[in-house]
Design an enzyme around this catalytic site. Sequence first.
Site, PDB file in Angstrom:
ATOM      1  N   HIS A  34      68.912  40.762  79.407  1.00  0.00           N
ATOM      2  CA  HIS A  34      67.779  39.965  80.081  1.00  0.00           C
ATOM      3  C   HIS A  34      67.785  39.944  81.270  1.00  0.00           C
ATOM      4  O   HIS A  34      67.383  39.914  82.160  1.00  0.00           O
ATOM      5  CB  HIS A  34      68.636  38.281  80.026  1.00  0.00           C
ATOM      6  N   THR A  35      67.941  41.262  81.688  1.00  0.00           N
ATOM      7  CA  THR A  35      68.088  42.656  82.268  1.00  0.00           C
ATOM      8  C   THR A  35      66.715  43.350  82.819  1.00  0.00           C
ATOM      9  O   THR A  35      66.462  43.759  83.483  1.00  0.00           O
ATOM     10  CB  THR A  35      69.122  43.561  82.320  1.00  0.00           C
ATOM     11  N   LEU A 123      69.025  44.439  64.841  1.00  0.00           N
ATOM     12  CA  LEU A 123      70.243  46.109  65.272  1.00  0.00           C
ATOM     13  C   LEU A 123      69.132  47.386  64.990  1.00  0.00           C
ATOM     14  O   LEU A 123      69.394  48.605  64.674  1.00  0.00           O
ATOM     15  CB  LEU A 123      70.711  46.491  63.890  1.00  0.00           C
ATOM     16  N   GLU A 158      55.169  49.663  67.891  1.00  0.00           N
ATOM     17  CA  GLU A 158      55.041  48.361  68.051  1.00  0.00           C
ATOM     18  C   GLU A 158      53.752  47.889  69.125  1.00  0.00           C
ATOM     19  O   GLU A 158      53.274  47.046  68.235  1.00  0.00           O
ATOM     20  CB  GLU A 158      56.551  48.291  69.085  1.00  0.00           C
ATOM     21  N   ASP A 170      65.198  49.883  72.704  1.00  0.00           N
ATOM     22  CA  ASP A 170      65.765  49.901  70.955  1.00  0.00           C
ATOM     23  C   ASP A 170      65.091  51.917  70.612  1.00  0.00           C
ATOM     24  O   ASP A 170      65.781  52.023  70.235  1.00  0.00           O
ATOM     25  CB  ASP A 170      65.025  49.574  69.810  1.00  0.00           C
TER      26      ASP A 170
END
Length: 378
Positions: A34-35, A123, A158, A170
Amino acid sequence: MTIKDRISEKFSALFSGHGAIYMSAGRINLIGEHTDYNGGFVFPGAIDKGIWVEMKPNGGKSARVYSLDYGEYAEFGMDEKDKPSSSWARYVFGVCREIIKRGYDVCGFDAVFSGDVPLGAGLSSSAALESAFGFGLNDMFSLGIPGFELALIGQATEHNYCGVNCGIMDQFASIFGKAGNLMRLDCMTLEYEYYPFAPEGYRLVLLDSVVKHELVGSPYNRRRESCERVAEKLGRKFLRGASMSDLEAVRADISEEDYKRARYVIGEEKRVMTVCDALQKGDYETVGRMMYETHRGMRDDYEVSCEELDFLNNLALDCGVTGSRIMGGGFGGCTINLVREGVYHDFIDKATVSFASRYGHAPKVYDVVISDGARRIG
Ligand code: ADP
Ligand code: MG
């Protein structure tokens, strides 16, 4: 048979001859949760699970792609109107489209791919897929796209073709990952630095609770808004860089809830810095302590944990696991655990049995090793 051998066998059966083989990885995030939307740091690394693809130009204008894991074939052109219907093929199509939109040429090609990143477990199998194709197409057609742009191409895929509004972590980890290293990525400037991560005598293991709690309202947006309100009170764009004493100075002017949310975010930035120092010294005990602190912060201040994740975290503590915390946004998913070899089997056995007797199913266990990101392997 390895995944590489299986895609090769299928490739020669479906298409003639052989192409080049590429691999790209899934990822973990050691700390920094959450950074990203607070302009802070994340700390990802590529893992030894990924997507393998064999590909070759076919001299035409269409892509002919076979997904070994779904047992499905898709053929599509490179124009916007050619968007395929199956969801996995949209990732491949999206990568092609995003490359083309940036002014590069993608000619027709044949491909077979398969992977071993568990889907939807946190992942990032999707980033591994985008990066394998992005990296492969770039290399195969000698497009000269810089690594960072490849990561942006994955992210835009995405956003524009898969309906997932993700950050850059990611794809970034999947492209730039390096064996024996984690990366501290600054979400404000997008600068990054490698930190050694070779914890001899320890293992990294994820325990997937296999639960995802559906929540009423929009808990992520509510937390984001809390952070934005406090940042504004502090005269900043982001909470990044604010100190605890800055926060104390405005405490009377903000709600108790906003105070707790900001306390977590500010604490998390400090923990990331502590982890940087500890990694440079090879001090994994301190790294582990920070992971537990992050878990507590996510549970008590940010309030994004859930019963199952707290259960797994408490169990880790009881078993003498070095570090354990929620990985990802929370409300379900995995814990990431840094475990000494000597307690590994006891921990996994206890976690499996006691979680199952309480929740009716065993957690899934994923051992991971920090590995290289996107590359050509054959
Ligand atoms: P994750 O958290 O693992 O990234 P996502 O829902 O974002 O989960 O992405 C999963 C999707 O990515 C799958 O539904 C599928 O379309 C695609 N995908 C991932 N791995 C594979 C694979 N091995 N073969 C085919 N498609 C895959
Ligand atoms: Mg994904």
